[in-house]
Design a protein around this motif. Structure first.
Motif, PDB file in Angstrom:
ATOM      1  N   SER A  44       0.828  -1.212   0.000  1.00 50.11           N
ATOM      2  CA  SER A  44       0.000   0.000   0.000  1.00 50.11           C
ATOM      3  C   SER A  44       0.860   1.259   0.000  1.00 50.11           C
ATOM      4  CB  SER A  44      -0.933   0.009   1.208  1.00 50.11           C
ATOM      5  OG  SER A  44      -1.851  -1.066   1.146  1.00 50.11           O
ATOM      6  N   THR A  45       1.958   1.237   0.748  1.00 44.21           N
ATOM      7  CA  THR A  45       2.842   2.405   0.778  1.00 44.21           C
ATOM      8  C   THR A  45       3.469   2.643  -0.595  1.00 44.21           C
ATOM      9  OG1 THR A  45       3.317   1.981   3.110  1.00 44.21           O
ATOM     10  CG2 THR A  45       4.833   3.442   1.934  1.00 44.21           C
ATOM     11  N   LEU A  46       3.928   1.570  -1.249  1.00 40.00           N
ATOM     12  CA  LEU A  46       4.492   1.699  -2.599  1.00 40.00           C
ATOM     13  C   LEU A  46       3.474   2.321  -3.543  1.00 40.00           C
ATOM     14  CD1 LEU A  46       6.691  -0.865  -4.458  1.00 40.00           C
ATOM     15  CD2 LEU A  46       4.688   0.067  -5.602  1.00 40.00           C
ATOM     16  N   ILE A  47       2.225   1.865  -3.462  1.00 42.50           N
ATOM     17  CA  ILE A  47       1.173   2.390  -4.329  1.00 42.50           C
ATOM     18  C   ILE A  47       0.905   3.859  -4.023  1.00 42.50           C
ATOM     19  CG2 ILE A  47      -1.272   2.200  -4.924  1.00 42.50           C
ATOM     20  CD1 ILE A  47       0.737  -0.018  -5.995  1.00 42.50           C
ATOM     21  N   ARG A  48       0.907   4.209  -2.750  1.00 40.75           N
ATOM     22  CA  ARG A  48       0.636   5.604  -2.370  1.00 40.75           C
ATOM     23  C   ARG A  48       1.747   6.536  -2.856  1.00 40.75           C
ATOM     24  NH1 ARG A  48      -3.338   6.579   1.214  1.00 40.75           N
ATOM     25  NH2 ARG A  48      -2.279   8.344   2.196  1.00 40.75           N
TER      26      ARG A  48
END
Length: 497
Positions: A44-48
């Motif tokens: 999720s952090t990578l996507i954000r």
């Protein structure tokens, strides 16, 4: 071919958590890249970072050949303007609006201050044609199937000129045949030269549409592997950091005693003459396509939905027309398919969500006891290995797998002996699934009986003693462990479709 989107040495910290650790990631135009990792791995952090929702503490995010430089809300707009689009797991459609209105939600085109419905529907038609969808833009979303709603979400991100489309668990709520429609859409997107990042826990899908998979663990990118040549067990090992915990060997301890006898049950239009028996200590799987009537069957048994014909007997005694409260008193427990909408109260604590099934056990002279509530909740947390800071932590802040453990745990608290579980592993990571399988097998070993409904055929042999296939309103075929072959079960589900 150069990357259309890249992270170069990106690190992101939150208070007490290193969410992303020196990550480097690249995806090329027309590529479908799977992104794998258990909850908390950093996906999720990578996507954000790619969508501009977050700024890395160090490192560079590049989209379409240029680094993102803005901060705050302007950064997300910067990424959007360069062609980054995302479809999250939780759909955001408005049922009362048309497909076209949903596609342009929040940015409806106007002419002379008036909504341009003609132009809106024309553009919507083009977006849907790109996915091969045969739906009218004026159709209300409320009448669409779950797969069609997911496809509308995907069509929405095709408006404009996207260069990168990120799909977060797009098929988690879909049966295999419905998921095929989504995967066909993904292949069409990639064929247009659009890069796709595909987040999923379903290895069968990943092997079908992705050439490579990037595996994350503890905020780090561990490896990017060729999907065709990668062994599933090796991928799981990379995700978990050690050999994956195998599900408990299915040592059937079902007894001869018939605990539940369903005969000739009918509920139009989904169910027609359903008959089966559930033994004490047995895990019975129900397989079938989305819409086959699996949920309706559980609801009819539980007394949530009245059936039109049939007989139900518990411990050899006829129930007649069951009601929900009456089935609770007989020792039944039910976990609904939609955990977030029907299974939990997100703002209430783990404790309140746990003891809701039996207040009498945590009361003293008719008054709820905070001490007894905490003690009962701690027992469930320990037994089901729920990861939570405290018994009072709002359940909505837990991962999906831990939320699901609490939903099952509330029936352990109530000492229910017949559990009706509707999609109990939906949307949880591979580690949490293995833990839930082990929990279910342990409950069965204690003599509890379980009906296990799942859209993921591959998990049925891991947890079920028997599997019944529901198709065209009837239970058509039966498979018994250790001869539950997922290919044969799938073939039985789709026969005639």
């Amino acid at each position: 071919m150069g990357a259309i989107a890249a992270l170069e040495g990106c690190t992101k910290r939150y208070p007490g958590v290193l969410a992303l650790d020196n990550a480097t990631f690249r995806v090329a135009p027309g590529e479908v890249r799977a992104l794998l990792g258990k909850n908390g791995a950093g996906k999720s952090t990578l996507i954000r970072l790619l969508t501009g929702a977050e700024v890395p503490d160090s490192g560079t995010v590049t989209i379409a050949g240029a680094a993102l430089v803005q901060g705050g809300s302007a950064r997300a707009q910067e990424a959007f303007s360069r062609g980054v689009r995302v479809v999250y797991q939780e759909l955001s459609l408005v049922p009362g609006m048309s497909i076209a209105e949903n596609l342009f939600l929040g940015r409806w085109p106007r002419q002379a201050g008036i909504l341009d419905y003609t132009g809106m529907e024309a553009e919507a038609r083009v977006a849907m044609q790109r996915l091969g969808l045969d739906m009218r833009p004026s159709d209300p979303v409320a009448g669409l199937s779950p797969a069609e709603r997911q496809l509308v979400e995907i069509a929405r991100v095709l408006l404009g000129k996207p260069k990168l489309v990120i799909l977060d668990e797009p098929t988690s709520s879909l049966a295999a045949a419905e998921a095929e429609k989504v995967m066909t859409a993904v292949q069409r997107i990639a064929a247009d030269g659009i890069a796709v990042i595909y987040i999923s826990h379903r290895m069968n899908e990943i092997r079908q549409i992705a050439r490579s998979a990037t595996i994350m663990r503890d905020g780090r990118i561990i490896d990017t592997v060729d999907v065709a040549g990668a062994d599933t067990r090796e991928i799981v090992r990379l995700m978990l950091g050690s050999e994956a915990t195998q599900s408990a060997a299915l040592e059937t301890k079902a007894r001869e005693k018939i605990i539940l006898d369903v005969a000739d049950l009918a509920l139009a239009p989904k169910l027609n003459s359903i008959s089966f028996r559930l033994r004490e200590g047995e895990v019975l799987g129900i397989a079938g396509l989305l819409g086959a009537g699996r949920t309706e069957l559980l609801q009819a048994i539980m007394g949530v939905r009245p059936f039109e014909r049939g007989r139900i007997a518990v411990d050899g005694k006829a129930v007649g027309r069951p009601g929900y409260r009456a089935m609770l008193k007989r020792g039944f427990g039910y976990t609904p398919e939609s955990r977030k909408e029907e299974g939990i109260v997100p703002l209430l604590g783990v404790d309140e969500n746990t003891v809701v099934t039996d207040f009498s056990a945590v009361s003293r002279r008719g008054v709820l006891s905070a001490r007894r509530i905490a003690e009962a909740t701690r027992k469930v947390i320990a037994r089901l290995h729920v990861k939570t800071a405290s018994t009072e932590t709002p359940i909505g802040s837990l991962s999906g797998g831990n939320q699901q453990k609490v939903v099952i745990g509330r029936w352990v608290h109530a000492d229910s002996r017949i559990l009706l579980l509707d999609e109990p592993t939906r949307g949880v990571d591979v580690e949490a699934k293995a833990q839930i399988y082990a929990i279910i097998r342990q409950l069965a070993a204690e003599g509890r009986s379980v009906i296990f409904v799942s859209s993921e055929i591959e998990e049925l042999p891991l947890v079920c003693d028997r599997v019944l296939v529901l198709r065209e309103g009837r239970l058509q075929e039966e498979f018994t462990s250790p001869n539950i072959d997922q290919d044969a079960v799938m073939a039985a589900c789709i026969a005639g479709h």
